[in-house]
Write a protein that holds these residues in place. Sequence first.
Motif, mmCIF file in Angstrom:
data_model
loop_
_atom_site.group_PDB
_atom_site.id
_atom_site.type_symbol
_atom_site.label_atom_id
_atom_site.label_comp_id
_atom_site.label_asym_id
_atom_site.label_seq_id
_atom_site.Cartn_x
_atom_site.Cartn_y
_atom_site.Cartn_z
ATOM 1 N N TYR A 1 0.833 -1.208 0.000
ATOM 2 C CA TYR A 1 0.000 0.000 0.000
ATOM 3 C C TYR A 1 0.868 1.259 0.000
ATOM 4 O O TYR A 1 0.588 2.231 -0.705
ATOM 5 N N PHE B 1 -7.556 4.809 -1.874
ATOM 6 C CA PHE B 1 -7.779 3.534 -1.198
ATOM 7 C C PHE B 1 -9.216 3.024 -1.197
ATOM 8 O O PHE B 1 -9.460 1.911 -0.731
ATOM 9 N N TYR C 1 -10.408 -0.709 -0.307
ATOM 10 C CA TYR C 1 -11.225 -0.827 0.908
ATOM 11 C C TYR C 1 -12.554 -1.514 0.596
ATOM 12 O O TYR C 1 -13.010 -2.381 1.351
ATOM 13 N N LEU D 1 -0.919 7.287 4.952
ATOM 14 C CA LEU D 1 -2.087 6.411 5.074
ATOM 15 C C LEU D 1 -1.729 4.985 4.649
ATOM 16 O O LEU D 1 -2.185 4.011 5.268
ATOM 17 N N ALA E 1 -1.981 1.604 6.818
ATOM 18 C CA ALA E 1 -2.740 0.452 6.345
ATOM 19 C C ALA E 1 -1.885 -0.812 6.349
ATOM 20 O O ALA E 1 -2.371 -1.901 6.667
ATOM 21 N N ASP E 2 -0.605 -0.690 5.996
ATOM 22 C CA ASP E 2 0.289 -1.852 6.027
ATOM 23 C C ASP E 2 0.509 -2.332 7.454
ATOM 24 O O ASP E 2 0.663 -3.526 7.709
ATOM 25 N N THR F 1 -4.894 -1.724 9.644
ATOM 26 C CA THR F 1 -5.880 -2.087 8.618
ATOM 27 C C THR F 1 -6.220 -0.845 7.815
ATOM 28 O O THR F 1 -5.957 0.295 8.250
ATOM 29 N N LEU F 2 -6.830 -1.051 6.659
ATOM 30 C CA LEU F 2 -7.251 0.097 5.852
ATOM 31 C C LEU F 2 -8.270 0.945 6.590
ATOM 32 O O LEU F 2 -8.239 2.178 6.510
ATOM 33 N N GLN F 3 -9.191 0.306 7.302
ATOM 34 C CA GLN F 3 -10.208 1.069 8.028
ATOM 35 C C GLN F 3 -9.564 1.960 9.086
ATOM 36 O O GLN F 3 -9.929 3.135 9.237
ATOM 37 N N THR F 4 -8.580 1.423 9.792
ATOM 38 C CA THR F 4 -7.865 2.222 10.794
ATOM 39 C C THR F 4 -7.132 3.383 10.129
ATOM 40 O O THR F 4 -7.140 4.513 10.636
ATOM 41 N N ALA F 5 -6.507 3.115 8.987
ATOM 42 C CA ALA F 5 -5.750 4.162 8.291
ATOM 43 C C ALA F 5 -6.655 5.279 7.796
ATOM 44 O O ALA F 5 -6.259 6.455 7.789
ATOM 45 N N LEU F 6 -7.876 4.933 7.380
ATOM 46 C CA LEU F 6 -8.770 5.937 6.809
ATOM 47 C C LEU F 6 -9.582 6.687 7.865
ATOM 48 O O LEU F 6 -10.157 7.740 7.564
#
Length: 398
Positions: A39, A223, A227, A344, A348-349, A352-357
């Motif tokens: 990512y 993303f 996502y 971001l 995400a790496d 999680t993507l949700q946490t990053a966003l």
Amino acid sequence: MRRNTSILLLSVGHACVDIYQGAVASLIPFFVAERAYTYAVASGLVLAASLLSSVAQPVFGMLTDRWAMPWLLPAGTLLGGAGIALSGVTGSYGLTLVFVAVSGIGVAAYHPESARLARLASRGSHRAMSWFSLGGNIGFALAPVMVSLVIGHGSLHRTPFLALPALAGAALALPVLRLLARRQAGTAAAVPAPDRPDDVPSFLKLSLAVVFRSVVFTGLSTFVALYTQQRMHGSSAAGTVALFLLFAGGAVGSLLGGSLAHRHDRVRVCRWSYLLTVGAVAGLLYVPGPALYVFVALTSAGLYVPFSLQVTLGQDYLPSRVGTASGVTLGLTVSIGGLISPLLGRLADTFTLQTALTPLLAMPALSWLFFRTLPEPATPRAAAPDGPSPAAARTVPA
């Protein structure tokens, strides 16, 4: 009729060049799948396009304040297309970064001069400027569809086919430049001298508001496809639909923004739009199931209602430096959101993507706070203050 024709051509040309802004994000899932990029590495491509674009657009804006440079429209369009067309032909990450950055410079060259010409052609009409912005929204929306059609069942080596919109956009730029040249030749002065001083503090606050808007939009455009694939347990098509909605909702938002500005202060319209966008982003991130798509569309509309209004607000805060104002509101503050994408990606790496966003929730709230401090500037008298007649608007966007 000449004004309507000019705005229509500028809008379509705007679509052709903004396809290449949307194409960078649209290519990310394919780079991840075909080249196994992480990512963070993939989001570096967004950074490459954004970094040079964010620096170059104000420079081009300052240049167009001193000299008319209409040739930047076809030249910028061709350069933007060439960079994306070459981005997939090499397996080298470094060369891919270079080509994406070249595309960003082309996009940067196009926007300040096109916004100056659109203001000239629109004669101060907010509705006409919203039609000009609509072209860019359509270009963004078409990007994931075009990339999916060209690359989806093949490989990144097909990216040269993505140059076709640039060729069309460059060709469309020529007649609009001739139309505007003829109109200017029949007037005593192409651009009237400003009748009020620059409001630099308000312009700086506006610019910060647009920066925060850029962060949430660029973060999601980078993303949201990945996502959505994770959330919906779907194929790349599920992500393409979400990205299309994120870009297509901007078309509705831009036209709605122009219509609302005809009835209410632009500052108030922007303020309410950003406040509602906070809830839309929350729904996108946390409401389960297919409702995600609804919130993607609402987020897009909420972020784009202020888009063309911010451009005209910037021009009205800096009436003596319209090109610079356009370069900042259309360029620097929009592109600078790409600078946050690698961060971001790293989050995400790691998580999680949700946490990053999730931090993106704060961005429209910060834009709302800055708009609470802004005054509604006086606007220059337009030749047709209410924009085109309803009949004309139905026939030709203006």
